[in-house]
Design an enzyme around this catalytic site. Sequence first.
Site, PDB file in Angstrom:
ATOM      1  N   ARG A  28       0.830  -1.207   0.000  1.00 19.60           N
ATOM      2  CA  ARG A  28       0.000   0.000   0.000  1.00 19.60           C
ATOM      3  C   ARG A  28       0.865   1.258   0.000  1.00 19.60           C
ATOM      4  NH1 ARG A  28      -5.424   0.747   3.533  1.00 19.60           N
ATOM      5  NH2 ARG A  28      -5.972  -0.940   2.116  1.00 19.60           N
ATOM      6  N   HIS A  42       0.264   4.244  -2.634  1.00 21.99           N
ATOM      7  CA  HIS A  42      -0.071   5.590  -2.178  1.00 21.99           C
ATOM      8  C   HIS A  42       1.022   6.596  -2.532  1.00 21.99           C
ATOM      9  CE1 HIS A  42      -3.447   4.611   0.933  1.00 21.99           C
ATOM     10  NE2 HIS A  42      -3.545   3.879  -0.165  1.00 21.99           N
ATOM     11  N   ASN A  73      -3.806   7.243   4.913  1.00 25.98           N
ATOM     12  CA  ASN A  73      -2.577   6.493   5.190  1.00 25.98           C
ATOM     13  C   ASN A  73      -2.513   5.912   6.595  1.00 25.98           C
ATOM     14  OD1 ASN A  73      -1.419   6.765   2.635  1.00 25.98           O
ATOM     15  ND2 ASN A  73      -0.578   8.779   3.119  1.00 25.98           N
ATOM     16  N   HIS A  77      -5.053  -6.055  -3.084  1.00 32.31           N
ATOM     17  CA  HIS A  77      -5.797  -6.208  -1.828  1.00 32.31           C
ATOM     18  C   HIS A  77      -5.781  -7.640  -1.312  1.00 32.31           C
ATOM     19  CE1 HIS A  77      -8.420  -2.348  -2.517  1.00 32.31           C
ATOM     20  NE2 HIS A  77      -7.181  -2.079  -2.123  1.00 32.31           N
TER      21      HIS A  77
END
Length: 336
Positions: A76, A80, A108, A205
């Site tokens: 992630r 991001h 976050n 995911h």
Amino acid sequence: NKEKLLRLKHTKLKMAFSKRLVLAMIFTVFVIAKPSEAALNAHYYDRSCPAAEKVILETVKKAILHDPKVHARLLRMFFHDCFIRGCDASILLDSTKSNQAEKDGPPNISVRSFYVIDNAKTKLEKVCPRTVSCADVIAIAARDVVTLSGGPYWSVLKGRKDGRMSRANETINLPGPTFNVSQLIQSFAARGLSVKDMVTLSGGHTIGFSHCSSFEARLHNFSKFHDIDPSMNFAFAQSLKKKCPISNNRGKNAGTFLDSTTSVFDNDYYKQILSRKGVFGSDQALLGDYRTRWIVETYARDQKAFFREFATSMVKLGNFGVKETGEVRVNPRFVN
């Protein structure tokens, strides 16, 4: 007279050719000198820091042994970081008195595990000082957690530089867990990614973890007519309610993994969606739209296809918007 005219014409042609040649040379120099997107290279550190990938891999391996959420958090972190300013490690910078940084932006909250990058960078500074960028460390670590979890391997293109700016308010540009398919497509297209890339990268995911705050709206008072999101499997929704009770769901560990095989990188995420067990509204929405449903169905039955496309899309995301300007940060948390 005829000979003079021919000579004059020949002289003019030579002058015109010379002028074009000079202009071409000036233009060539301008193009070379003009700042452009960096040409990333899989062998970027072969001479300057040949141990780079080994150091990062060993650091990631050690972290995974002690923290089962490292897989999800590092992957992630890469997503991001790349979505905000183009893979420049801006997500690693600490907030200051005058500026709230990306890592402290609401989306976050579930990234964390920044210590893994800190540890890798500390080791790299001893082996080859001021050489390996923090942005490249994130990209390599993201690949490593996928591979160590049973997913595909790909050659990470390297040569990124670290940015000097990080703003929490820019995290509003990240695709949200409540997005519908049109919003997701638009968000990914802004980063040069196709509909297929979007559905493919959503498959990350499979080793994801989410805080309750990202999906609790689907479990309580969803709409005027439904307490629970009707697109969600009812029994699954009840299990999530137990993990995220209204009275106590604000702890940093309050949440759930995004598919049933937690730390294994596989195609279970897509099977979950077919069973109406997507945790995010944005996950489940992929099944209800003709533009994305066929991709979900393909990956649910063909894990090899998912792995192949995931590696391709990760390279594509990692290469978008990368610039030559920037620095190689000594400390991931502060500019030099």
